[in-house]
Design a protein around this motif. Structure first.
Motif: not given
Length: 433
Positions: A28, A32, A35, A39, A64, A68, A115, A118, A121
């Motif tokens: 993650m 980041a 992602l 997001s 964000t 993360l 949320q 995430v 994922w």
């Protein structure tokens, strides 16, 4: 390493955390940036009104990604998510949401959307890495409880920051001014005397609207001070007698610069052509509207500055630090419809619309040449090259076009005015990511 999260202290849970969730945290952290992009793209799709300009997008991307990375680090350490402190960039968004009059419910929905993304994922990672069904069940149970605890604590802290800022905001004169600005821009306030009183700024004067912003921001960086200094420098350059500042978020600030006497075209032309403005540091950009007078001029010059900012953001790194609306008015009109603009540029310019630097230089030389009524000498003076260089580049551009520009060049001039914005026009929409 001591496990802080109580549900992960059982021996079997510790093993699953070590074998499945800790590697997930490392992945993650490495993913980041991507992602965060996904997001925020989802947030834009669901709540487009909260992402009115690139700076709103950028500040949410920074926030964000920081969240993360924080989340990933705590997962790797098996830490307790209930003791989390929000990253500075996330707190800045919560506070600036008050100034932008974003409803708390909408701010909280951003957290829930993040949320959801995430969790999707994390679920995919756990299903992929935990081959044993019982390990998979334990990992999903641990991850679910951990993520919900993290998000719940983050939302509580963000809500608290929002409420504290809101209470201070409502007690301040800034709230009155911000409300007055919004009503003027929405054309609901038409009484100049009342507006001046609420703003503590004389709207009957002559104004130049400006917007300062940063394209990028560090996690802990505060951009407001730098933006304020840049706008103060612009006000000084234009000989302002008074200035009004209005926050547009944590990465952008609007301003109105006013004086009794009219602003000259030479003043604005000088700024637009690169006159040094004190306080404008690398990374800060400014868009400037045309001069206007009275309440209507106050509104119009801001709208023009906003159009100039949109074009400057489309142009990207090739653009100047300061963009005047008078220099990009055609591009602002022509790029309002993105797909139509791209089609027009490609159809009219053909190979001359290529994005490489050599072709772009030829196109910009042709643009200046046509703007100067086909005068080699005036074009050379503006471009600071020899007239023969202008002739050579124009001939090269005509070869790419496949015809001469000696006559009927209106379409070409319009397409060339829009060409610098092509990289931004070609970027994918949020729903295409």
């Amino acid at each position: 390493m001591e496990v802080e999260w109580p549900p992960a202290r059982e021996p079997s849970a510790q093993r699953v955390w070590r074998e499945v969730l800790r590697p997930m945290g490392a992945q993650m952290r490495a993913s980041a940036g991507d992602l965060a992009q996904r997001s925020v793209a989802r947030m834009q799709t669901e709540l487009p009104e909260l992402f009115a300009d690139p700076q709103n997008v950028q500040e949410n991307l920074v926030s964000t990604e920081a969240s993360l990375r924080q989340l990933a680090q705590i997962i790797e350490l098996a830490g307790d998510p209930r003791g989390v402190e929000l990253p500075p960039s996330t707190l800045a968004i919560a506070r600036s949401a008050v100034h932008r009059q974003v409803a708390l419910a909408d701010l909280m929905r951003l957290y829930r959307l993040a949320q959801e993304r995430v969790w999707q994922w994390m679920f995919a990672h756990i299903v992929d890495k935990a081959s044993d069904a019982s390990d998979q069940a334990v990992a999903l149970d641990l991850a679910t409880g951990w993520l919900f605890a993290y998000v719940d604590e983050a939302m509580v802290r963000a809500e608290r920051a929002y409420e504290i800022e809101r209470e201070a905001w409502l007690r301040s004169a800034a709230a009155v001014r911000a409300a007055a600005v919004e009503e003027i821009l929405a054309d609901r306030e038409r009484n100049a005397q009342r507006a001046s009183k609420r703003l503590r700024y004389d709207v009957n004067r002559r104004h130049v609207g400006a917007i300062a912003w940063v394209e990028q921001a560090s996690d802990g960086g505060e951009a407001q001070a730098a933006l304020g200094e840049a706008l103060a420098g612009l006000a000084q350059t234009l000989g302002a007698e008074s200035t009004l500042i209005h926050s547009l978020g944590s990465l952008a600030v609007a301003s109105w610069i006013s004086r009794r006497d009219a602003f000259s075209s030479d003043d604005l032309d000088a700024v637009g052509r690169g006159k040094q403005v004190p306080g404008v540091v690398p990374g800060v950009r400014i868009a400037v509207g045309e001069a206007g007078k009275g309440l209507e001029g106050f509104r119009r010059t801001h709208l023009e500055a906003d159009h100039a900012r949109r074009v400057a953001s489309l142009v990207g790194p090739r653009g100047a630090a300061i963009t005047c609306y008078r220099s990009v008015a055609v591009a602002a009109l022509g790029t309002a419809d993105r797909d139509h603009a791209l089609s027009f540029i490609t159809r009219v310019l053909g190979p001359l619309a290529a994005d490489d630097e050599v072709t772009y230089r030829l196109a910009m030389t042709l643009s200046v040449y046509l703007d100067e009524n086909r005068s080699r000498s005036r074009a050379a003076e503006r471009l600071m090259v020899h007239p023969n260089t202008v002739s050579y580049r124009v001939h090269q551009a005509e070869a790419l076009l496949g015809h001469s520009v000696a006559t009927d060049s209106l379409d070409i001039q319009v397409a060339l005015a829009m060409l610098p914005a092509r990289p931004g026009l070609a970027r994918p929409r949020p729903d295409e990511l």
